[in-house]
Scaffold this motif. Structure first.
Motif, PDB file in Angstrom:
ATOM      1  N   GLY A 433      22.497  -1.645   9.054  1.00  0.00           N
ATOM      2  CA  GLY A 433      22.491  -1.777  10.502  1.00  0.00           C
ATOM      3  C   GLY A 433      23.062  -3.079  11.014  1.00  0.00           C
ATOM      4  N   GLU A 434      23.178  -4.063  10.147  1.00  0.00           N
ATOM      5  CA  GLU A 434      23.692  -5.362  10.572  1.00  0.00           C
ATOM      6  C   GLU A 434      25.106  -5.255  11.127  1.00  0.00           C
ATOM      7  N   GLU A 435      25.894  -4.331  10.564  1.00  0.00           N
ATOM      8  CA  GLU A 435      27.316  -4.264  10.897  1.00  0.00           C
ATOM      9  C   GLU A 435      27.570  -3.874  12.350  1.00  0.00           C
ATOM     10  N   TYR A 436      26.607  -3.286  13.020  1.00  0.00           N
ATOM     11  CA  TYR A 436      26.799  -2.956  14.439  1.00  0.00           C
ATOM     12  C   TYR A 436      25.724  -3.591  15.321  1.00  0.00           C
ATOM     13  N   GLY A 437      24.886  -4.441  14.747  1.00  0.00           N
ATOM     14  CA  GLY A 437      23.860  -5.113  15.545  1.00  0.00           C
ATOM     15  C   GLY A 437      22.695  -4.210  15.897  1.00  0.00           C
ATOM     16  N   GLU A 438      22.171  -3.481  14.887  1.00  0.00           N
ATOM     17  CA  GLU A 438      20.994  -2.622  15.091  1.00  0.00           C
ATOM     18  C   GLU A 438      19.906  -3.411  15.809  1.00  0.00           C
ATOM     19  N   GLU A 439      19.306  -2.793  16.825  1.00  0.00           N
ATOM     20  CA  GLU A 439      18.288  -3.485  17.613  1.00  0.00           C
ATOM     21  C   GLU A 439      16.865  -3.167  17.168  1.00  0.00           C
ATOM     22  N   ASN A 440      16.659  -2.044  16.483  1.00  0.00           N
ATOM     23  CA  ASN A 440      15.320  -1.767  15.964  1.00  0.00           C
ATOM     24  C   ASN A 440      14.955  -2.808  14.921  1.00  0.00           C
ATOM     25  N   PRO A 441      13.698  -3.210  14.853  1.00  0.00           N
ATOM     26  CA  PRO A 441      13.290  -4.174  13.829  1.00  0.00           C
ATOM     27  C   PRO A 441      13.213  -3.505  12.464  1.00  0.00           C
ATOM     28  N   PHE A 442      13.051  -4.311  11.441  1.00  0.00           N
ATOM     29  CA  PHE A 442      12.676  -3.782  10.134  1.00  0.00           C
ATOM     30  C   PHE A 442      11.340  -4.414   9.800  1.00  0.00           C
ATOM     31  N   LEU A 443      10.288  -3.610   9.890  1.00  0.00           N
ATOM     32  CA  LEU A 443       8.917  -4.102   9.778  1.00  0.00           C
ATOM     33  C   LEU A 443       8.338  -3.807   8.397  1.00  0.00           C
ATOM     34  N   TYR A 444       7.214  -4.429   8.114  1.00  0.00           N
ATOM     35  CA  TYR A 444       6.511  -4.158   6.855  1.00  0.00           C
ATOM     36  C   TYR A 444       5.612  -2.948   7.061  1.00  0.00           C
ATOM     37  N   PHE A 445       5.692  -1.952   6.157  1.00  0.00           N
ATOM     38  CA  PHE A 445       4.902  -0.736   6.324  1.00  0.00           C
ATOM     39  C   PHE A 445       4.415  -0.216   4.980  1.00  0.00           C
ATOM     40  N   VAL A 446       3.257   0.449   5.011  1.00  0.00           N
ATOM     41  CA  VAL A 446       2.657   1.073   3.822  1.00  0.00           C
ATOM     42  C   VAL A 446       2.009   2.383   4.260  1.00  0.00           C
ATOM     43  N   SER A 447       1.604   3.185   3.281  1.00  0.00           N
ATOM     44  CA  SER A 447       0.834   4.403   3.589  1.00  0.00           C
ATOM     45  C   SER A 447      -0.193   4.623   2.479  1.00  0.00           C
ATOM     46  N   HIS A 448      -1.030   3.624   2.255  1.00  0.00           N
ATOM     47  CA  HIS A 448      -2.068   3.730   1.229  1.00  0.00           C
ATOM     48  C   HIS A 448      -3.121   4.754   1.641  1.00  0.00           C
ATOM     49  N   THR A 449      -3.786   5.323   0.654  1.00  0.00           N
ATOM     50  CA  THR A 449      -4.874   6.268   0.930  1.00  0.00           C
ATOM     51  C   THR A 449      -6.245   5.644   0.699  1.00  0.00           C
ATOM     52  N   ASP A 450      -6.269   4.459   0.095  1.00  0.00           N
ATOM     53  CA  ASP A 450      -7.519   3.737  -0.152  1.00  0.00           C
ATOM     54  C   ASP A 450      -7.856   2.918   1.100  1.00  0.00           C
ATOM     55  N   LYS A 451      -8.928   3.296   1.783  1.00  0.00           N
ATOM     56  CA  LYS A 451      -9.273   2.644   3.055  1.00  0.00           C
ATOM     57  C   LYS A 451      -9.519   1.155   2.901  1.00  0.00           C
ATOM     58  N   ASP A 452     -10.172   0.763   1.816  1.00  0.00           N
ATOM     59  CA  ASP A 452     -10.431  -0.665   1.614  1.00  0.00           C
ATOM     60  C   ASP A 452      -9.126  -1.430   1.418  1.00  0.00           C
ATOM     61  N   LEU A 453      -8.205  -0.819   0.698  1.00  0.00           N
ATOM     62  CA  LEU A 453      -6.911  -1.460   0.478  1.00  0.00           C
ATOM     63  C   LEU A 453      -6.141  -1.571   1.792  1.00  0.00           C
ATOM     64  N   VAL A 454      -6.199  -0.538   2.617  1.00  0.00           N
ATOM     65  CA  VAL A 454      -5.530  -0.571   3.927  1.00  0.00           C
ATOM     66  C   VAL A 454      -6.046  -1.733   4.753  1.00  0.00           C
ATOM     67  N   GLU A 455      -7.366  -1.894   4.782  1.00  0.00           N
ATOM     68  CA  GLU A 455      -7.954  -2.985   5.562  1.00  0.00           C
ATOM     69  C   GLU A 455      -7.573  -4.345   4.987  1.00  0.00           C
ATOM     70  N   ALA A 456      -7.494  -4.426   3.668  1.00  0.00           N
ATOM     71  CA  ALA A 456      -7.104  -5.688   3.034  1.00  0.00           C
ATOM     72  C   ALA A 456      -5.665  -6.059   3.403  1.00  0.00           C
ATOM     73  N   VAL A 457      -4.792  -5.064   3.422  1.00  0.00           N
ATOM     74  CA  VAL A 457      -3.399  -5.309   3.800  1.00  0.00           C
ATOM     75  C   VAL A 457      -3.308  -5.746   5.254  1.00  0.00           C
ATOM     76  N   ARG A 458      -4.031  -5.062   6.130  1.00  0.00           N
ATOM     77  CA  ARG A 458      -4.030  -5.432   7.543  1.00  0.00           C
ATOM     78  C   ARG A 458      -4.531  -6.864   7.734  1.00  0.00           C
ATOM     79  N   LYS A 459      -5.623  -7.183   7.058  1.00  0.00           N
ATOM     80  CA  LYS A 459      -6.198  -8.519   7.174  1.00  0.00           C
ATOM     81  C   LYS A 459      -5.229  -9.574   6.659  1.00  0.00           C
ATOM     82  N   GLY A 460      -4.578  -9.263   5.537  1.00  0.00           N
ATOM     83  CA  GLY A 460      -3.634 -10.213   4.955  1.00  0.00           C
ATOM     84  C   GLY A 460      -2.473 -10.503   5.887  1.00  0.00           C
ATOM     85  N   ARG A 461      -1.948  -9.463   6.557  1.00  0.00           N
ATOM     86  CA  ARG A 461      -0.835  -9.671   7.489  1.00  0.00           C
ATOM     87  C   ARG A 461      -1.279 -10.503   8.686  1.00  0.00           C
ATOM     88  N   LYS A 462      -2.480 -10.249   9.193  1.00  0.00           N
ATOM     89  CA  LYS A 462      -2.976 -11.023  10.331  1.00  0.00           C
ATOM     90  C   LYS A 462      -3.146 -12.494   9.964  1.00  0.00           C
TER      91      LYS A 462
END
Length: 614
Positions: A433-462
């Protein structure tokens, strides 16, 4: 060089499938075939803790699990397909079935690579290997000669950067699995586009990681930022090394991958007599001889160490190239003014000149950010050993809001940055996307199924971005919306400015690929001069005639400058001006022909390219 042992489910037409797994601490290992009769076969123990058995009725697609000590049912660590995700059964893959049409393809040398890094899940709306095939003509039209896939090893869920993979041999099921990847590679080769695959040999993801149930894949001797280090030099490490050597060879041999990008090799800890990376290079060299074609090994590192790419007889590991972060950091800090975190070591104009002439900026210098002396001297290493970019998944995605340079720099400066990457002597890489100046961001994303792990990832990013609280909250990495916001819009077809930027990139790439002076660009065949106060860079490529004079104004003001009296004598003809209306610029009155010493005005944030006249 060690003798390798095949592992995983090895299918042979007319014979069946041989199952082999390393489980040195197990007392009993069985393979449970999830076919009609739920057959269970006991594996025979062999030397060094390997277990093996032949199942004549296990054909392609057969689902199976290993049962350890009659207690735990686990997927195969060397599974080549996880059709139902990281916690379910593995499936047998037949590598003899695919109809390859690339027998005449022999790859491309490093010097010819124009790399395009992409994330499979966000590059297209469908987010699959096969959907990328539809975009290959556009990439070829742009001038791209290699795509680099972010990791595709099976990860939990269907949204992830890929660095949480837990089955290194299995192509992600939601992307299209092994069949889809083969179709993509085959289609790339038909378009004369090489394929680089990002592989992770420094850690494993947390969810679905069952390696500890099988044996000592990890060591407590070291820690990585992502948890326990993989065991490359402790007791039983020969067999962990075998696991990853076999993985690399599988991608190159069975999937026809052209090059591997080895993630964060500074976190591959090995104090043994022969480093893992050196032995990997030896095994790949042996495969080259067997396949009669070259394979490229590149590495990501933040240590500025030439040992990675130096030949073995000079104390190196013999890899082909490494990512060169200094160049990115210098460009980013000079043009955005950002100085937080590791950027505090950069931002000085003279560092740009040094990066072009000597490669590493920190070549035995004290780093204020790291509080230690860093780096080695790469002046004598050829430029083709270093891959440069102005954006990549890390430098964009590890920002709290995932902003691309599109959001940080003016349209005119984006063109100048394109010139800094594509006109450097190094191997250039673009981020999707760089070649035309893409405006959408590229964010960090996951799709874990372990609820505790999801919360740990969220907390870590914050916690990671607490310093930036004034900018709002970090997007939720588990949210599907975060993932969808990261998909390319491809809006350049309806946006004139974006299309002009893409056409400018296309012109630069064409110049890179066809200009004699850029056929083999290298540091000894350049002249570099920097007017530090004005931020005017003179970059002259003179390896072959006609020489190219690349002139950059990296400031946001007009600058008076003069062509240098270089070792290349004669008049210069203007061949490209980023300020021209054709590229969305305001226009600039610059003569078509210029003499050495002639003075003229450079538009703000611009790049001029001149060619020596005969």
């Amino acid at each position: 060089m060690s003798i390798l042992r095949r592992i995983g489910a090895d299918y042979t037409p007319g014979r069946g499938t041989t199952f082999t797994v390393w489980a040195p601490e197990a007392e009993k290992v069985e393979v449970l075939l999830q076919n009609a009769d739920k057959k269970k076969i006991t594996l025979q123990r062999e030397a060094f803790g390997y277990w093996t058995a032949l199942a004549e009725d296990a054909g392609p697609g057969t689902r199976y699990m290993y049962t350890l000590n009659e207690e735990k049912d686990r997927p195969d660590p060397a599974s080549q397909f996880q059709p139902d995700g990281v916690h379910k059964a593995s499936a047998v893959v037949d590598h003899t079935r695919f109809n390859w049409t690339d027998k005449n393809w022999k790859g491309l040398p490093l010097k010819q690579l124009i790399i395009y890094e992409l994330h499979v899940g966000t590059f297209t709306e469908e987010g699959t290997f096969e959907s990328i095939i539809q975009q290959l003509p556009e990439l070829k039209d742009l001038g791209i000669t290699a795509i680099e896939l972010m990791p595709v090893a099976q990860f939990p869920g269907n949204r992830n950067w890929g660095y949480d993979g837990v089955y290194p041999f299995a192509a992600q099921n939601s992307y299209g699995g092994p069949e889809g990847l083969k179709k993509l590679v085959n289609a790339c080769h038909e378009q004369e586009i090489a394929v680089v695959l990002d592989v992770v040999y420094n850690h494993m993801g947390p969810e679905g990681n069952y390696l500890n149930d099988y044996g000592p894949y990890f060591t407590q001797k070291y820690n990585t930022p992502w948890g326990s280090a993989l065991n490359f030099d402790d007791a039983h490490s020969d067999h962990v090394r075998n696991f990853f050597f076999q993985n690399a060879l599988m991608w190159l041999r069975d999937f026809h991958i052209d090059a591997l990008r080895l993630d964060a090799v500074h976190a591959i800890y090995d104090t043994g007599a022969k480093h893992f990376l050196q032995e990997l290079r030896e095994h790949v060299t042996q495969l080259e001889q067997q396949e009669n074609r070259p394979f490229i090994l590149t590495a990501e590192t933040d240590l500025s160490d030439v040992r990675l790419v130096n030949p073995v007889d000079k104390g190196g590991y013999g890899l082909d190239a490494q990512w060169f972060d200094d160049y990115h950091h210098v460009i980013h800090t000079l043009l955005t003014g950002e100085r937080e975190g590791y950027y505090e070591d950069y931002g000085k104009p003279e560092q740009l000149k040094k990066a072009l002439e000597h490669t590493f900026v920190y070549n035995g210098l004290y780093s204020e950010h790291r509080k230690k002396t860093l780096g080695t001297d790469a002046t004598d290493n050829p430029a083709r050993q270093f891959i440069v970019c102005s954006q990549n998944h890390d430098q964009v995605g590890n920002r709290m809001l995932g902003e691309r340079l599109t959001e940080l720099l003016s349209f005119e400066m984006l063109k100048a940055v394109a010139g800094l990457v594509l006109l450097s002597p190094y191997v250039p890489m673009l981020f999707m996307g760089e070649e035309y100046g893409e405006e959408n961001p590229f964010l960090y994303f996951v799709s874990h199924t372990d609820k505790d792990l999801v919360e740990a990832v969220r907390k870590g990013r914050k916690e990671e971005f607490a310093y930036f609280a004034s900018k709002g909250e970090a997007p939720d990495p588990q949210s599907e919306e975060t993932f969808n916001r990261s998909k390319l819009q491809r809006s350049y077809t309806s946006n004139e400015k974006q299309n002009q930027l893409r056409e400018f990139y296309k012109q630069l790439i064409q110049l890179r690929r066809t200009a004699p002076a850029l056929a083999k660009p290298d540091k000894p065949y350049m002249e570099v001069n920097l007017e530090e106060e004005q931020l005017v860079l003179h970059l002259i490529h003179k390896g072959k005639e006609p020489a190219l004079y690349c002139l950059f104004n990296l400031s946001n003001q007009t600058q008076e400058t003069a062509l240098l009296n270089t070792t290349v004598s004669g008049d210069w003809k203007l061949v490209l001006n980023s300020a021209d209306a054709a590229w969305g610029g305001a226009g600039a009155d610059i003569a078509e022909s210029l003499k050495a010493g002639s003075t003229f005005t450079l538009p703000p944030a611009s790049v001029l390219i001149l060619q020596k006249q005969k």
